[in-house]
Design a protein around this motif. Structure first.
Motif, PDB file in Angstrom:
ATOM      1  N   GLN A  87       0.822  -1.206   0.000  1.00 24.42           N
ATOM      2  CA  GLN A  87       0.000   0.000   0.000  1.00 24.42           C
ATOM      3  C   GLN A  87       0.857   1.257   0.000  1.00 24.42           C
ATOM      4  N   ILE A  88       2.002   1.210   0.686  1.00 24.08           N
ATOM      5  CA  ILE A  88       2.919   2.351   0.613  1.00 24.08           C
ATOM      6  C   ILE A  88       3.396   2.524  -0.825  1.00 24.08           C
ATOM      7  N   MET A  89       3.713   1.399  -1.452  1.00 19.25           N
ATOM      8  CA  MET A  89       4.174   1.433  -2.840  1.00 19.25           C
ATOM      9  C   MET A  89       3.146   2.086  -3.747  1.00 19.25           C
ATOM     10  N   GLU A  90       1.870   1.779  -3.538  1.00 19.61           N
ATOM     11  CA  GLU A  90       0.834   2.330  -4.398  1.00 19.61           C
ATOM     12  C   GLU A  90       0.588   3.815  -4.113  1.00 19.61           C
ATOM     13  N   THR A  91       0.497   4.175  -2.838  1.00 21.74           N
ATOM     14  CA  THR A  91       0.117   5.546  -2.509  1.00 21.74           C
ATOM     15  C   THR A  91       1.277   6.525  -2.617  1.00 21.74           C
ATOM     16  N   ILE A  92       2.507   6.045  -2.558  1.00 29.45           N
ATOM     17  CA  ILE A  92       3.654   6.928  -2.769  1.00 29.45           C
ATOM     18  C   ILE A  92       3.658   7.412  -4.222  1.00 29.45           C
ATOM     19  N   TYR A  93       3.019   6.639  -5.075  1.00 29.18           N
ATOM     20  CA  TYR A  93       2.927   6.936  -6.502  1.00 29.18           C
ATOM     21  C   TYR A  93       1.811   7.925  -6.811  1.00 29.18           C
ATOM     22  N   SER A  94       0.796   7.967  -5.951  1.00 34.03           N
ATOM     23  CA  SER A  94      -0.390   8.775  -6.217  1.00 34.03           C
ATOM     24  C   SER A  94      -0.098  10.264  -6.416  1.00 34.03           C
ATOM     25  N   ASN A 132     -11.809  -1.140   0.307  1.00 30.50           N
ATOM     26  CA  ASN A 132     -10.571  -0.698  -0.331  1.00 30.50           C
ATOM     27  C   ASN A 132     -10.845   0.291  -1.452  1.00 30.50           C
ATOM     28  N   LEU A 133     -11.946   0.092  -2.187  1.00 24.75           N
ATOM     29  CA  LEU A 133     -12.309   1.034  -3.245  1.00 24.75           C
ATOM     30  C   LEU A 133     -12.566   2.420  -2.662  1.00 24.75           C
ATOM     31  N   MET A 134     -13.262   2.480  -1.522  1.00 25.77           N
ATOM     32  CA  MET A 134     -13.519   3.772  -0.893  1.00 25.77           C
ATOM     33  C   MET A 134     -12.217   4.491  -0.541  1.00 25.77           C
ATOM     34  N   TRP A 135     -11.255   3.744  -0.041  1.00 23.63           N
ATOM     35  CA  TRP A 135      -9.979   4.304   0.395  1.00 23.63           C
ATOM     36  C   TRP A 135      -9.131   4.687  -0.799  1.00 23.63           C
ATOM     37  N   PHE A 136      -8.959   3.766  -1.745  1.00 16.19           N
ATOM     38  CA  PHE A 136      -8.015   3.996  -2.835  1.00 16.19           C
ATOM     39  C   PHE A 136      -8.564   4.882  -3.941  1.00 16.19           C
ATOM     40  N   SER A 137      -9.886   5.058  -4.009  1.00 13.66           N
ATOM     41  CA  SER A 137     -10.405   6.022  -4.968  1.00 13.66           C
ATOM     42  C   SER A 137      -9.955   7.432  -4.607  1.00 13.66           C
ATOM     43  N   TYR A 138      -9.683   7.659  -3.319  1.00 14.56           N
ATOM     44  CA  TYR A 138      -9.133   8.954  -2.903  1.00 14.56           C
ATOM     45  C   TYR A 138      -7.777   9.192  -3.566  1.00 14.56           C
ATOM     46  N   PHE A 139      -6.924   8.177  -3.562  1.00 14.38           N
ATOM     47  CA  PHE A 139      -5.592   8.330  -4.127  1.00 14.38           C
ATOM     48  C   PHE A 139      -5.621   8.410  -5.648  1.00 14.38           C
ATOM     49  N   ILE A 168     -12.425  21.923  -1.077  1.00 16.52           N
ATOM     50  CA  ILE A 168     -11.397  21.162  -0.366  1.00 16.52           C
ATOM     51  C   ILE A 168     -11.913  20.661   0.981  1.00 16.52           C
ATOM     52  N   TYR A 169     -13.070  21.169   1.411  1.00 15.08           N
ATOM     53  CA  TYR A 169     -13.648  20.724   2.680  1.00 15.08           C
ATOM     54  C   TYR A 169     -14.141  19.280   2.614  1.00 15.08           C
ATOM     55  N   PHE A 170     -14.087  18.668   1.435  1.00 15.50           N
ATOM     56  CA  PHE A 170     -14.466  17.257   1.345  1.00 15.50           C
ATOM     57  C   PHE A 170     -13.573  16.389   2.219  1.00 15.50           C
ATOM     58  N   LEU A 171     -12.429  16.913   2.661  1.00 15.69           N
ATOM     59  CA  LEU A 171     -11.532  16.147   3.529  1.00 15.69           C
ATOM     60  C   LEU A 171     -12.182  15.798   4.862  1.00 15.69           C
ATOM     61  N   VAL A 219     -18.662   7.526  -6.113  1.00 14.23           N
ATOM     62  CA  VAL A 219     -17.999   6.223  -5.998  1.00 14.23           C
ATOM     63  C   VAL A 219     -18.105   5.692  -4.574  1.00 14.23           C
ATOM     64  N   ILE A 220     -17.798   6.537  -3.595  1.00 18.24           N
ATOM     65  CA  ILE A 220     -17.796   6.096  -2.196  1.00 18.24           C
ATOM     66  C   ILE A 220     -19.212   5.787  -1.714  1.00 18.24           C
TER      67      ILE A 220
END
Length: 386
Positions: A18-25, A217-224, A300-303, A363-364
């Motif tokens: 997961q670090i490998m994937e999100t470091i790329y985002s 996982n889709l909910m999480w990784f769609s962010y990235f 940006i308040y979607f965070l 998506v989420i």
């Protein structure tokens, strides 16, 4: 009795895919610009990553039952290093995709082999506690990747990201060679792969667990996949996107902590997955509300509602993973391979769809509604299922 792998090393091996994937985002906008591809095209690299990852999970998990856990892990790490090195040398986007396929195929060992080793070494409540720790690592690892990727992308562009990936592969390989034991049981039950696949695909609990893991996982990784371009549209820098990881990291820690507390109070895994699904739905609705502009808030308040998604992930994933293969311990490697293959293919397809839809809230919300439907089909009070 097999020697248990060092828990610290196991956590690192579980985190690194997961670090490998999100470091790329954070590098996605830079990649889109450098290779002259669209936002949707750059985002599709995430879909390619997870489909290749799914195939890797299957192959390495199957090999774990044939050649052993340790040998399979070392071979996968070598493959991961080769793919990361190839990514540094390509000048064509299609070749970059190929390099991503090779590296993600190798990185899959960190997920499937680590989980298999944990199931070899622990059982029952002890396994649930170990997976709780693993769940915390899964929650914070994307945040670590996000922060590192933002800094590397801001100062060295996407090549800096791939250099970091290659170095991490070398470090993990060195640690595994020196400290990783073999945990494969001396005697394990044999079963034909097709027979096992049919058994799992006709197991309602496995099917629901597969969909639940894929959707959370889709909910999480769609962010990235989508958020880097949302930040760019607001004129915010890559470093600002990385800084969002601090907030999400807090959510990951909070979700894992809540899960630990709620389990300690005697709540069943099934009830916690239902709770997580409801929290995720509230988060998805909140993100949609902000994105369509009904609130008048800065986009940006979607965070703020995204924080709920990370909390839900931290609660749900440990409870699903710890019980999903409880009835398949006799052939843990092959069962883990098939289970991972199922949910990572779904995740890859889901991320492909997310890139086309290009709307994080939609998506989420869809994924959360599906999770609610699945989690509500489980009998209340059944702690052995999710």
């Amino acid at each position: 009795m097999n020697i248990k792998p060092p828990l610290g090393l196991a956590v690192l091996l579980m985190m690194f895919p997961q670090i490998m994937e999100t470091i790329y985002s954070p590098a996605l906008p830079n990649i889109a610009e450098h290779f002259a591809v669209s936002i949707a095209g750059a985002s599709q690299t995430l879909s390619v990553y997870f489909i290749a990852f799914a195939i890797g999970v299957f192959c390495w998990g199957r090999l774990a039952d044939i050649i052993g856990r340790r040998k399979a892990m070392l071979a996968g790490l070598v493959c991961y290093a080769i793919g990361s090195a190839l990514a540094l040398m390509v000048s064509d986007f299609s070749l970059l995709l190929l390099a991503r396929v090779v590296s993600s195929f190798g990185a899959a060992v960190g997920s499937v082999i680590t989980q298999t080793m944990m199931r070899d070494s622990y059982s029952g409540d002890e396994l649930a506690k170990v997976f709780s720790i693993m769940g915390m690592s899964l929650g914070i690892s994307p945040v670590i990747g996000l922060l590192l990727g933002s800094v590397l992308s801001a100062y060295w562009g996407y090549p800096g990201v791939f250099i970091a990936l290659m170095l991490s592969a070398m470090l993990l390989l060195w640690l595994s060679v020196n400290a990783l034991p073999e945990t494969k049981p001396a005697f394990s039950q044999k079963i034909a792969l097709i027979e096992l696949a049919i058994k799992m695909l006709t197991d309602g609990h496995i099917l629901k667990s597969t969909l639940l893991v894929a959707m959370f996982n889709l909910m999480w990784f769609s962010y990235f996949s989508l958020a880097p371009f949302m930040f760019e549209a607001q004129g915010l820098s890559t470093l600002a996107f990385g800084a969002s990881g601090l907030l999400l990291g807090f959510g990951a820690f909070l979700g894992s902590y809540l899960n630990k507390v709620l389990l300690g109070q005697g709540n069943s895994s099934a009830s916690l997955v239902r709770l997580a699904s409801l929290i995720a739905l509230m988060g998805g609705a909140g993100i949609s509300w902000v994105q369509v502009g009904w609130t008048g808030w800065n986009p940006i308040y979607f965070l703020a509602p995204m924080l709920l998604i990370v909390i839900a992930y931290g609660i749900a994933i440990p409870n699903i993973l710890s019980s999903a293969l409880a009835n398949y311990r006799a052939y843990a490697g092959s069962a883990g391979a098939l289970f991972g293959l199922f949910y990572y293919i779904l995740l890859g397809l889901g991320l492909g769809g997310a890139g086309i839809i290009n709307h994080l809230g939609v998506v989420i919300t869809f994924a959360a509604l599906l999770c609610i439907g699945l989690s509500c089909t489980v009998r209340r009070g059944n702690s052995s299922q999710t």
